[in-house]
Structures are given as C-alpha cells and as structure tokens.
Scaffold this active site. Structure first.
Site, PDB file in Angstrom:
ATOM      1  N   ASP A 155      49.446  83.313  79.535  1.00 28.90           N
ATOM      2  CA  ASP A 155      50.127  82.541  79.201  1.00 28.90           C
ATOM      3  C   ASP A 155      51.605  83.077  79.398  1.00 28.90           C
ATOM      4  O   ASP A 155      51.632  82.016  79.788  1.00 28.90           O
ATOM      5  CB  ASP A 155      50.349  82.674  76.830  1.00 28.90           C
ATOM      6  CG  ASP A 155      49.465  81.869  76.223  1.00 28.90           C
ATOM      7  OD1 ASP A 155      48.265  80.783  76.983  1.00 28.90           O
ATOM      8  OD2 ASP A 155      49.064  82.713  75.421  1.00 28.90           O
ATOM      9  N   HIS A 184      47.401  82.098  70.748  1.00 29.76           N
ATOM     10  CA  HIS A 184      46.757  81.993  72.426  1.00 29.76           C
ATOM     11  C   HIS A 184      46.357  80.468  71.800  1.00 29.76           C
ATOM     12  O   HIS A 184      44.933  80.478  71.349  1.00 29.76           O
ATOM     13  CB  HIS A 184      46.071  82.503  73.034  1.00 29.76           C
ATOM     14  CG  HIS A 184      45.661  82.214  74.167  1.00 29.76           C
ATOM     15  ND1 HIS A 184      46.043  81.759  75.207  1.00 29.76           N
ATOM     16  CD2 HIS A 184      44.001  82.195  74.396  1.00 29.76           C
ATOM     17  CE1 HIS A 184      45.349  81.308  75.829  1.00 29.76           C
ATOM     18  NE2 HIS A 184      43.914  81.615  75.385  1.00 29.76           N
TER      19      HIS A 184
END
Ligand code: NAD
Ligand code: LMR
Length: 342
Positions: A155, A184
């Site tokens: 990310d 996530h």
C-alpha cells in the site's frame, strides 16, 4: 548469520521474493517451504553466486511434518505468502475460508519449532490472518507481539508511485513522506499524505482519486490478470522492502533516520503505549497498521500518526470508516482460532 524461511516459496509471490532474498548479503541461509515445487525453486536459486545457502523443503504427504520442521529449525524470520490469491469478482475476505486454516497450521508449526522467529504475514485477508496468527501463538503460550508483522508495504509502495504520477515527482523521493495506516483491504487502507512531501497539496478531485487508487490498487491488478491471480511482482518487491528492513536490524542496523519508517499491521496492546493509543484514537481496535521502529528484529516502538504526524480532518474520517471494517475481520480471525484444535 541470518536464516530466513519462506512458506509458500513456489508461488507467484514466493518465487520472486525468494530471488530478492537470495541477493541479500545478510542472509546466510534461505529455507524454501512449499507443498509443491519447493525443491525445484531452491535448486534454481542455489546457482546464483551469493552467500545464502538455499534449501527446498516439501512434505511427502499431508501427515509429513519433517519438511516444515526442518525449514523452521533455527530460523530468524519466517515470511508467509502461502495461500490462494483472488480472482475477479472476489474480495480479499472471500479468501478466508481457504487461507485461514493454512495460516493457522503454519503459525502453529512456527510457535512449536521457532517461537523466537519474527513472522511476516503476506497471505490475505491480512486484516484477519494476522489476528489468527496472534491467537494461535497465544494459545501455544509463545506470543511475542513485537515479532508479528502483517505486511502492508504494498500500500505504501502504491501510494508513493501514484502520488509521484500525480505530481510528476520521482516516486523514490517519496519514501517516508506518505504513511499508510489502518488495514490492508479497500476502505480499511488509509494513506496519509504528510504535508512535508515537498510536492504541494493535491486538488480535491485529485485527492479523492489518489485515495481510491491506493485503496483499490489491488483490484486493478486482479482485473488485468483476468483470473491468473493478483499482484505478485510488486508484492514481492514490497514484501522484500519490509523484510530487508527487519533483516537489517537483526544484523545490528537501525531504522533509517530522517524519514518515517514503513508501516506494519500489528497487535498494538503488545507494544509500549499501544493499548492507550488504541483506546484513545481507535475505539479499542487492537490490530492496526502504523509506522514501526524496529530494532534487533522486533518492534521497539511505533509512530503515533495523530500525535507525531499530520492527520487532516479528511484523513480522520477515513480512519473512522477503516475501524468499522477492521472490527469484523479481527473478530472473525480470533474466533476462528478459538473454535480450532491446534
Ligand atoms: P500463489 O497461488 O501463486 O502461491 C501461493 C503458494 O502457496 C503456492 O505455491 C502454494 O502451493 C502455496 N501453499 C498453499 N498452501 C500451502 C501450505 N499449507 N504451506 C505452504 N505453502 C502453501 O499465490 P500468490 O499470488 O503468491 O499469493 C499468495 C497470497 O498472498 C494470497 O493470499 C494473496 O491474496 C496474498 N497477497 C497479499 C498481498 C499483501 O499486500 N499482503 C499482496 C498480494 C497478494
Ligand atoms: C494487493 O493489494 O494487491 C493484494 O492484497 C492482492 C489482492 O487481492 O488485491
């Protein structure tokens, strides 16, 4: 001397991740475990002229525990990309039914054979697989929260790339200028643009697109691969970036000064100040990704984004949404282990 074990080493992430680990001069032994083709991948990588000694470990059948035991014996770090990836139309949560038991069983083996190893979990859904790992280790009486890491670095890598694209900036210069916190998966992912990036502020319309792209970047890859899996190469890069950070501290290195360290999805109450942080800012949510300061292979402290970084009102709203999503996944992971026999 650092031994690293990769569980799921023959997969789409496992192979390029193992390649990158083979190139790390601090790694002296690389144990590649998989239920298929581990020996083939190990033979291939073993021809590379770097110091790490590579060995493949593959069980003969479901009852064979010798391969995993040997792969884990004396290991310092276990990285787990074992399990199934998404296909178009699926969410990461849809992987729970298959991946939950894979993680439970692998982590139970780690708890029994290598209770002092640092564990880096890549397998999805990370929001639930990390709580599964924690619960298994608790049940076995060997849980060290400072050594359990959910890998959310992809990310951050995406955030740096996409902000670089939008602002015409070299993305390598954005490392440590954006932190991604939360979880996530979709809207549990919260990118924080620190207001010292040096690239100026994004326009409102650009900001919305940026946040959406970071939150749903995984879907772009799943769609483009059209049934052939999810991100593997960028994930191997990101997983290696985080593993390299942990490995560097095992061999005496320190967290690089002058930038915010990478985040990881961790069990906050096990880290100094984490319980208070969770109660004050996260409505008691225990697992959350925050920038982590690592020393000698374990978390020494974390950066409190609300006090040590800039968090805007817009970002605070994103955190509120993230917390709602995280609660269910954490409970699902924890309850799965409560009802399991180890
Ligand atoms: P893959 O199917 O290509 O590889 C998975 C590997 O795991 C296979 O080689 C398989 O044989 C192995 N495996 C299955 N069960 C095992 C077990 N019990 N022990 C050891 N090995 C086992 O999948 P992939 O593309 O490499 O993805 C792996 C996982 O990583 C997926 O769950 C995916 O969603 C996740 N992922 C996470 C992130 C992240 O940012 N954290 C990013 C991308 C993918
Ligand atoms: C990603 O972010 O690319 C991974 O979590 C894989 C996925 O399922 O999207």
């Amino acid at each position: 001397m650092v031994k690293v074990t990769v569980a799921g080493a023959a997969g789409g992430i496992g192979q390029p991740l193992s390649l990158l680990l083979k190139l790390n001069p601090n790694v002296t032994e690389l144990a590649l475990f998989d239920i298929v083709n581990a020996k083939g991948v190990a033979a291939d990588l073993s021809h590379i002229n770097t110091p790490a000694v590579v060995k493949g470990y593959q069980p003969k059948d479901k009852s064979d525990k010798s391969a995993i035991t040997e792969a884990l014996t004396g290991t310092d770090l276990v990285i787990i990309p074992a399990g199934v990836p998404r296909k178009p139309g699926m969410t990461r949560a849809d992987l729970f039914n298959i991946n939950a038991s894979i993680i439970r069983d692998l982590v139970a083996n780690i708890g029994r054979v290598a209770p002092n190893a640092a564990i880096l979990i890549i397998s999805n859904p990370v929001n639930a697989t990390v709580p599964i790992a924690a619960e298994v280790l608790k049940k076995l009486g060997v849980f060290n929260p400072k050594k359990l890491f959910g890998v959310t670095t992809l990310d951050s890598v995406r955030a740096e790339t996409f902000l670089g694209d939008l602002t015409n900036t070299d993305p390598t210069k954005l490392k440590g200028k954006i932190s991604v916190i939360g979880g996530h998966s979709g809207d549990t992912i919260v990118p924080l643009i620190h207001y010292d990036t040096g690239v100026g502020l994004l326009k409102d319309s650009e900001y919305g697109d940026f946040v959406h792209r970071v939150q749903f970047g995984g879907d772009e890859v799943v769609k483009a691969k059209n049934g052939a899996g999810s991100a593997t190469l960028s994930m191997a890069y990101a997983g290696y970036r985080f593993a390299e950070y942990v490995i560097s501290t095992v061999t005496g290195g320190a967290t690089p000064a002058g930038r915010v360290p990478d985040s990881s999805y961790i069990y906050l109450p096990g880290i100094p100040g984490g319980k208070e942080f969770s109660e004050k800012y996260l409505d008691g949510v225990d697992f959350f990704s925050v920038p982590v300061v690592i020393s000698q292979g374990e978390i020494k402290s974390f950066i409190n984004p609300f006090e040590q970084l800039t968090v805007t009102d817009q970002e605070k709203k994103l955190v509120e949404v993230a917390l709602k999503g995280l609660k269910g996944s954490i409970t699902q992971g924890t309850e799965f282990v409560t009802g399991s026999k180890l």
